[in-house]
Design a protein around this motif. Structure first.
Motif, mmCIF file in Angstrom:
data_model
loop_
_atom_site.group_PDB
_atom_site.id
_atom_site.type_symbol
_atom_site.label_atom_id
_atom_site.label_comp_id
_atom_site.label_asym_id
_atom_site.label_seq_id
_atom_site.Cartn_x
_atom_site.Cartn_y
_atom_site.Cartn_z
ATOM 1 N N PRO A 1 11.577 -6.375 6.696
ATOM 2 C CA PRO A 1 10.156 -5.959 6.702
ATOM 3 C C PRO A 1 9.693 -5.495 8.090
ATOM 4 O O PRO A 1 10.125 -6.033 9.098
ATOM 5 C CB PRO A 1 9.420 -7.217 6.263
ATOM 6 C CG PRO A 1 10.442 -8.038 5.543
ATOM 7 C CD PRO A 1 11.752 -7.791 6.214
ATOM 8 N N ILE A 2 8.786 -4.474 8.085
ATOM 9 C CA ILE A 2 8.170 -3.951 9.306
ATOM 10 C C ILE A 2 6.695 -4.370 9.312
ATOM 11 O O ILE A 2 6.036 -4.393 8.269
ATOM 12 C CB ILE A 2 8.270 -2.415 9.379
ATOM 13 C CG1 ILE A 2 9.715 -1.958 9.291
ATOM 14 C CG2 ILE A 2 7.627 -1.871 10.655
ATOM 15 C CD1 ILE A 2 9.879 -0.452 9.227
ATOM 16 N N ASN A 3 6.202 -4.709 10.465
ATOM 17 C CA ASN A 3 4.786 -5.054 10.584
ATOM 18 C C ASN A 3 3.920 -3.897 10.070
ATOM 19 O O ASN A 3 4.143 -2.742 10.425
ATOM 20 C CB ASN A 3 4.443 -5.330 12.055
ATOM 21 C CG ASN A 3 3.033 -5.881 12.203
ATOM 22 O OD1 ASN A 3 2.071 -5.185 11.960
ATOM 23 N ND2 ASN A 3 2.952 -7.140 12.616
ATOM 24 N N PRO A 4 2.901 -4.170 9.230
ATOM 25 C CA PRO A 4 2.090 -3.078 8.650
ATOM 26 C C PRO A 4 1.398 -2.210 9.718
ATOM 27 O O PRO A 4 1.286 -0.995 9.548
ATOM 28 C CB PRO A 4 1.059 -3.822 7.798
ATOM 29 C CG PRO A 4 1.722 -5.111 7.437
ATOM 30 C CD PRO A 4 2.566 -5.486 8.623
ATOM 31 N N ASP A 5 0.909 -2.837 10.813
ATOM 32 C CA ASP A 5 0.273 -2.027 11.855
ATOM 33 C C ASP A 5 1.249 -1.054 12.463
ATOM 34 O O ASP A 5 0.912 0.094 12.787
ATOM 35 C CB ASP A 5 -0.288 -2.942 12.947
ATOM 36 C CG ASP A 5 -1.466 -3.759 12.439
ATOM 37 O OD1 ASP A 5 -2.095 -3.316 11.458
ATOM 38 O OD2 ASP A 5 -1.753 -4.814 13.028
ATOM 39 N N TRP A 6 2.475 -1.509 12.639
ATOM 40 C CA TRP A 6 3.542 -0.653 13.184
ATOM 41 C C TRP A 6 3.835 0.509 12.225
ATOM 42 O O TRP A 6 3.971 1.654 12.627
ATOM 43 C CB TRP A 6 4.776 -1.512 13.456
ATOM 44 C CG TRP A 6 5.955 -0.749 14.001
ATOM 45 C CD1 TRP A 6 7.032 -0.289 13.324
ATOM 46 C CD2 TRP A 6 6.169 -0.378 15.358
ATOM 47 N NE1 TRP A 6 7.919 0.342 14.143
ATOM 48 C CE2 TRP A 6 7.395 0.306 15.424
ATOM 49 C CE3 TRP A 6 5.427 -0.558 16.529
ATOM 50 C CZ2 TRP A 6 7.914 0.798 16.610
ATOM 51 C CZ3 TRP A 6 5.975 -0.070 17.697
ATOM 52 C CH2 TRP A 6 7.190 0.607 17.742
ATOM 53 N N ALA A 7 3.906 0.172 10.927
ATOM 54 C CA ALA A 7 4.192 1.210 9.926
ATOM 55 C C ALA A 7 3.064 2.222 9.839
ATOM 56 O O ALA A 7 3.291 3.415 9.657
ATOM 57 C CB ALA A 7 4.445 0.566 8.564
ATOM 58 N N ASN A 8 1.817 1.718 9.984
ATOM 59 C CA ASN A 8 0.675 2.634 9.893
ATOM 60 C C ASN A 8 0.646 3.627 11.035
ATOM 61 O O ASN A 8 -0.040 4.646 10.954
ATOM 62 C CB ASN A 8 -0.636 1.843 9.878
ATOM 63 C CG ASN A 8 -0.829 1.083 8.565
ATOM 64 O OD1 ASN A 8 -0.251 1.466 7.551
ATOM 65 N ND2 ASN A 8 -1.625 0.023 8.609
ATOM 66 N N ARG A 9 1.331 3.338 12.109
ATOM 67 C CA ARG A 9 1.383 4.268 13.232
ATOM 68 C C ARG A 9 2.451 5.334 13.034
ATOM 69 O O ARG A 9 2.667 6.157 13.913
ATOM 70 C CB ARG A 9 1.627 3.504 14.524
ATOM 71 C CG ARG A 9 0.506 2.533 14.854
ATOM 72 C CD ARG A 9 0.796 1.694 16.057
ATOM 73 N NE ARG A 9 0.836 2.495 17.271
ATOM 74 C CZ ARG A 9 1.108 1.999 18.497
ATOM 75 N NH1 ARG A 9 1.363 0.703 18.626
ATOM 76 N NH2 ARG A 9 1.120 2.784 19.542
ATOM 77 N N GLY A 10 3.182 5.298 11.894
ATOM 78 C CA GLY A 10 4.113 6.376 11.558
ATOM 79 C C GLY A 10 5.579 6.029 11.722
ATOM 80 O O GLY A 10 6.425 6.908 11.562
ATOM 81 N N TYR A 11 5.898 4.778 12.035
ATOM 82 C CA TYR A 11 7.291 4.396 12.246
ATOM 83 C C TYR A 11 7.847 3.718 11.010
ATOM 84 O O TYR A 11 7.147 2.950 10.332
ATOM 85 C CB TYR A 11 7.412 3.472 13.464
ATOM 86 C CG TYR A 11 7.127 4.193 14.763
ATOM 87 C CD1 TYR A 11 8.149 4.857 15.428
ATOM 88 C CD2 TYR A 11 5.844 4.232 15.281
ATOM 89 C CE1 TYR A 11 7.889 5.532 16.602
ATOM 90 C CE2 TYR A 11 5.564 4.903 16.452
ATOM 91 C CZ TYR A 11 6.604 5.550 17.125
ATOM 92 O OH TYR A 11 6.348 6.211 18.283
ATOM 93 N N ASP A 12 9.160 3.998 10.721
ATOM 94 C CA ASP A 12 9.803 3.394 9.561
ATOM 95 C C ASP A 12 11.038 2.570 9.942
ATOM 96 O O ASP A 12 11.850 2.213 9.099
ATOM 97 C CB ASP A 12 10.194 4.456 8.539
ATOM 98 C CG ASP A 12 11.079 5.539 9.132
ATOM 99 O OD1 ASP A 12 11.429 5.424 10.319
ATOM 100 O OD2 ASP A 12 11.394 6.502 8.404
ATOM 101 N N THR A 13 11.231 2.330 11.260
ATOM 102 C CA THR A 13 12.357 1.484 11.730
ATOM 103 C C THR A 13 11.846 0.534 12.783
ATOM 104 O O THR A 13 10.773 0.727 13.360
ATOM 105 C CB THR A 13 13.484 2.344 12.322
ATOM 106 O OG1 THR A 13 13.006 2.980 13.520
ATOM 107 C CG2 THR A 13 13.971 3.396 11.330
ATOM 108 N N HIS A 14 12.619 -0.526 12.997
ATOM 109 C CA HIS A 14 12.330 -1.398 14.120
ATOM 110 C C HIS A 14 12.707 -0.712 15.414
ATOM 111 O O HIS A 14 13.517 0.212 15.435
ATOM 112 C CB HIS A 14 13.092 -2.720 13.996
ATOM 113 C CG HIS A 14 12.662 -3.557 12.826
ATOM 114 N ND1 HIS A 14 13.428 -3.689 11.677
ATOM 115 C CD2 HIS A 14 11.542 -4.286 12.627
ATOM 116 C CE1 HIS A 14 12.805 -4.475 10.826
ATOM 117 N NE2 HIS A 14 11.639 -4.853 11.385
ATOM 118 N N LEU A 15 12.168 -1.196 16.517
ATOM 119 C CA LEU A 15 12.426 -0.593 17.820
ATOM 120 C C LEU A 15 13.891 -0.683 18.213
ATOM 121 O O LEU A 15 14.473 0.261 18.748
ATOM 122 C CB LEU A 15 11.544 -1.270 18.887
ATOM 123 C CG LEU A 15 11.743 -0.800 20.312
ATOM 124 C CD1 LEU A 15 11.379 0.675 20.437
ATOM 125 C CD2 LEU A 15 10.924 -1.645 21.272
ATOM 126 N N GLY A 16 14.528 -1.817 17.927
ATOM 127 C CA GLY A 16 15.914 -2.017 18.409
ATOM 128 C C GLY A 16 16.990 -1.678 17.420
ATOM 129 O O GLY A 16 18.194 -1.855 17.726
#
Length: 634
Positions: free
Chosen positions: A595-610
């Motif tokens: 799972p990805i944090n929803p705020d992170w996903a709402n910013r347009g990202y679909d992967t984790h940073l690392g």
């Protein structure tokens, strides 16, 4: 001769010398009772004496009384000798004989006056008959004789028929009496007044007649004249120039206002002020008693008069003043200006007689951009008001067509001062209206709008254009917040809902689309900007354009990609790469399926940073050999 019977003469024979006895009793009575002279002056005029000798003696008696000298036959004879007029007065014997007449001089003064009035009426009849039977007789010329008689009778009724000097003294007023004088009665606001002479001047072709017809229509119907008070009454319009075009102008006015131009009467031909028919016109107007009389134009009713001669023009003005005095109306004269300056053409003496003078001028070359200005050039007793400006509205006459099928049109005046502020040309609000109705994109910034204005001939200062751009963007944002719809980058006009297609006009944009204001350049209605919404490659072709920058971004900057996420601080708090603090309700990473944090996903990202796209590994896996703290530090 004893057998001859003498016939007695009637004691009141009107053809005998006894007819002058009343005059003799007046003169003799004044010698016996000099204190009666002031009272008799209030009844008689020197011209009321039928005999010239009696008129002369009356003058001398009045002079002796005014000088405080004795008034008797001896002093009268001495004064006549001094003037060398004793013989003309009837000689010594006649003067002495007058002293024998006594009695009440006031009683006989009334009889002298009665007989004078009868002689005046008889004289009036003779003059009318002579005028009517003369070889060159013309109808209407006898009106002046009647006017003279009626004027004299009105003066007598007012008790001003005595000595001219006394009559003049009786007209003097002290300061307190000034309050009893009637004030000027307004006809049209503070511009025109009843019982006054006014003039409208301007260059040829500058809409003087249109302004005058507009005023006449408002006075006749009683409507306010573009916000100015109007006293309703009959108007007589003397169309001495351009009579054939008056019908079309009146019909356009009626169609524009939706009512008949009532109480306005037209005389479609000139009446010469120096001709005999002017007396007929004056008498006709005296009977009609209109509120306003228009003379259009001064030149056409004074043909043959040297207009540069103060003497000749002065006579014309006096004839027009006779018309005013007979009617107590506002007489409005239309006149041309000279080739240079703003003064009426010809002699300047006419302006001194005017109560008001209005100057009409226009700017522009067609009905859509013409501005007609009415300026107060003179206001004798009131403060000169500010300029009044009008635009022109083209009116197509219903049911009328030219021989080739084209419509018949005319124009009417529309007050620019009565329009909403947004319609005043040159203001930022006006430009907002122009841009909205031309469907200029909301994305355009000041440089591009400035270029567009220059292309379509709209001359405005840069700061005003920038203010218009700011107003459009602020109002557009307000509409989006209020309606929950709209796109700041859309090309929809201001106030339009792109979801429903309904036109919602707000503020100054209160007209249908493409119904451009009358002050736009004439080519704006048919030619809109060729490129309103931008095209592919526009940002490369126009790197200095001001297409919608991000807040704080440089001109021409396109919307950037979402910014890269910042790593979490060492102080704590979970991030997208923290397996201990992940939100299990968010979307899954496309690499590690976690799972990805929803705020992170709402910013347009679909992967984790690392997450490593090559190996599909997650940074917290044991094979990476990094601790939780080190990952956050990295």
């Amino acid at each position: 001769m004893d057998n001859v019977r003498h016939m007695t003469r009637e004691p009141a024979d009107q053809d005998g010398p006894e007819q002058y006895d009343a005059e003799r009793y007046v003169l003799g009575g004044c010698m016996h009772q000099p204190k009666q002279i002031p009272a008799i002056r209030g009844v008689l005029n020197r011209t009321d004496f039928a005999l010239p000798a009696h008129e002369l003696i009356w003058d001398v008696l009045g002079h002796l009384y005014d000088q405080g000298e004795p008034v008797n036959p001896i002093s009268l004879r001495i004064e006549l000798e001094k003037r060398k007029e004793l013989r003309r007065a009837g000689d010594i014997g006649y003067v002495a004989q007058l002293g024998n007449y006594g009695g009440d001089p006031q009683y006989y003064a009334a009889e002298v006056r009665r007989r004078a009035d009868l002689r005046a009426e008889a004289d009036l009849g003779r003059r009318i008959v002579q005028q009517a039977t003369a070889p060159e007789a013309e109808p209407g010329r006898a009106v002046t004789f009647i006017d003279d008689y009626l004027k004299r009778q009105s003066e007598r009724a007012a008790g001003r028929s005595g000595d001219p000097a006394d009559a003049l003294l009786a007209e003097l007023l002290d300061a307190s009496s000034l309050d009893n004088m009637p004030a000027l009665e307004p006809l049209v606001g503070d511009l025109l007044h009843l019982d006054s002479l006014a003039r409208i001047i301007g260059p040829s072709g500058h809409m003087k007649s249109f302004v005058t017809i507009d005023i006449a229509g408002h006075v006749g119907t009683g409507m306010k004249w573009h916000g100015q008070y109007v006293r309703q009454g009959t108007v007589v319009y003397l169309v001495a120039e351009g009579a054939r075009g008056i019908r079309k102008r009146v019909r356009a006015w009626e169609q524009h206002y939706g009512l008949k131009m009532d109480n306005v009467l037209f005389l479609p031909r000139p009446v010469q002020a120096m001709g005999p028919e002017w007396d007929t016109l004056t008498e006709a107007m005296r009977r009609l008693q209109p509120q306003m009389i228009v003379i259009d134009t001064q030149a056409r009713v004074s043909v043959g008069v040297e207009e540069n001669s103060n003497t000749e023009v002065g006579v014309v003005i006096e004839r027009i003043e006779e018309l005013r005095r007979a009617t107590q109306a506002c007489v409005l004269v239309v006149h041309h200006t000279g080739h240079i300056g703003e003064h009426g053409r010809g002699a300047s003496s006419a302006k001194g007689a005017l109560q008001s003078e209005l100057h009409v001028s226009k700017k522009g070359d067609n009905a859509k951009n013409i501005v007609v200005t009415v300026k107060v050039g003179k206001q004798k007793d009131d403060e000169e008001s500010g300029d009044i400006q009008f635009g022109l509205k083209v009116v197509t006459l219903d049911g009328e067509a030219k021989p080739d099928g084209r419509p018949v049109t005319s124009v009417v005046l529309e007050s620019l001062d009565q329009r909403p502020p947004g319609e005043v040309k040159g203001t930022p609000e006006w430009l907002v209206t122009v841009l909205d109705r031309a469907q200029v994109s909301m994305k355009w910034g000041s440089p591009r709008v400035i270029k567009w204005c220059a292309e379509y001939g709209i001359q405005m200062r840069k700061d005003k254009i920038e203010e218009a751009v700011r107003i459009r963007k602020q109002r557009n944002s307000f509409d989006e917040v209020r309606n929950g719809t709209g796109d700041v980058n859309s090309g929809a006009p201001f106030g339009a809902n792109p979801d429903t297609g309904d036109e919602q006009h707000h503020g100054v944009s209160d007209s249908p689309l493409n119904n451009l204001p009358p002050n736009l350049p004439r080519d704006l209605e048919s030619h809109l900007p060729r490129d309103q919404g931008g095209s592919s490659g526009e940002f490369q072709q126009n790197p200095t354009s001001n297409l919608p920058p991000n807040p704080g971004g440089p001109p021409g900057d396109v919307p950037p990609r979402p910014p890269s996420p910042r790593p979490a601080s060492k102080a704590g708090g979970g991030t997208e790469g923290d397996p201990d603090n992940q939100d299990t309700t968010g979307p899954l990473c496309t690499i590690c399926d976690r799972p990805i944090n929803p705020d992170w996903a709402n910013r347009g990202y679909d992967t984790h940073l690392g997450c490593d796209p090559a190996t599909g590994s997650h940074p917290d896996r044991p094979d990476h050999g990094h601790t939780h703290t080190e990952r956050h530090t990295a």
